[in-house]
Write an enzyme that holds these catalytic residues in place. Sequence first.
Site, PDB file in Angstrom:
ATOM      1  N   GLN A  81       0.738  -6.503  -3.328  1.00  0.00           N
ATOM      2  CA  GLN A  81      -0.480  -6.849  -2.525  1.00  0.00           C
ATOM      3  C   GLN A  81      -1.892  -5.879  -2.905  1.00  0.00           C
ATOM      4  OE1 GLN A  81       2.023  -5.914   0.976  1.00  0.00           O
ATOM      5  NE2 GLN A  81       0.680  -7.491   1.628  1.00  0.00           N
ATOM      6  N   CYS A 117     -19.724 -13.486  -9.984  1.00  0.00           N
ATOM      7  CA  CYS A 117     -20.812 -14.349  -9.331  1.00  0.00           C
ATOM      8  C   CYS A 117     -20.150 -15.649  -8.952  1.00  0.00           C
ATOM      9  CB  CYS A 117     -21.965 -14.652 -10.406  1.00  0.00           C
ATOM     10  SG  CYS A 117     -23.245 -15.924  -9.927  1.00  0.00           S
ATOM     11  N   HIS A 127      -3.376 -10.069  -4.450  1.00  0.00           N
ATOM     12  CA  HIS A 127      -4.679 -10.235  -3.665  1.00  0.00           C
ATOM     13  C   HIS A 127      -5.832  -9.686  -4.610  1.00  0.00           C
ATOM     14  CE1 HIS A 127      -2.540  -9.443   0.381  1.00  0.00           C
ATOM     15  NE2 HIS A 127      -2.482 -10.514   0.038  1.00  0.00           N
ATOM     16  N   THR A 139      -0.173   5.183  -1.559  1.00  0.00           N
ATOM     17  CA  THR A 139      -0.301   6.399  -0.692  1.00  0.00           C
ATOM     18  C   THR A 139       0.107   7.574  -1.304  1.00  0.00           C
ATOM     19  OG1 THR A 139       1.714   5.997   0.556  1.00  0.00           O
ATOM     20  CG2 THR A 139      -0.441   5.194   1.302  1.00  0.00           C
ATOM     21  N   ALA A 159       0.826  -1.052  -0.043  1.00  0.00           N
ATOM     22  CA  ALA A 159      -0.067  -0.006  -0.002  1.00  0.00           C
ATOM     23  C   ALA A 159       0.684   1.483  -0.009  1.00  0.00           C
ATOM     24  CB  ALA A 159      -0.992  -0.006   1.237  1.00  0.00           C
TER      25      ALA A 159
END
Length: 258
Positions: free
Chosen positions: A100, A126, A118, A29, A25
Amino acid sequence: MSMNTLKASINTIKNAEKIVVLTGAGISTESGIKDFRSRTGIYQLAPEYILSIDYFYQQPKEFYQFALENLYHPDAAPNSGHVILSMWEQAGKINQIITQNIDGLHQKAGSKNVIEFHGTMKTASCQNCRKIYTTEEILNRLKTLEEFYICDHCETKHKRNRYIKPDFVLFGDTGEWFTIEGINTIHNMINQADCLLVLGTSLKVTPFSTFPQYRRHGIPMIIINKGDTPYDFEEDSFVIQDSIGKTLSQINTEIKEC
């Protein structure tokens, strides 16, 4: 940052031809996307449980409201860190990016060899017939359908079996790379690397956190992350606790001038 560490990182990347990059992450950022665990992260707004597979099935409307507000960033743009990684891939330095992140910014920047470990926030599927819906379609369904999260392409006895789940990994969930074959493929990629570049991840969430263990002995690992990681004091690790975009820009400039 230590000048010796920066110089060692510059020389390592200058000479590398098979870099594998692990990103979290922290690289996003710098594009204005919130991380998860920092003081201003997403989990300050709600507990981790809200992004669990159990919560998704128990409260699908509330789950989607939270996910669409906090995880979907269609207008976010790649930052200099993403762009430089793409440039290095085109130059033949980077073999693979394993991320990730679910925001797709590496691909927006032009990187081709990206494993979204991820998953992605771009689509949802579905759970019965596997029909794929774009997130834009989900947003449109939300405006017009009460049970927008239930697939109308197939039929089952229980509606729950036709829930449309976003294509990213939830807590208690697994993804397409969470198989023996998938994990082994990643291990082999890392084992063949001549440099491991870790960007914006604390390396504390398994199984992603275990990947650096599979680099060969003596292969350098460069970690650029504003927080600590479990690998900071390992042999052949170079740790820079600074901005990813700023640091990669410095390294890239030095490489060009060499």
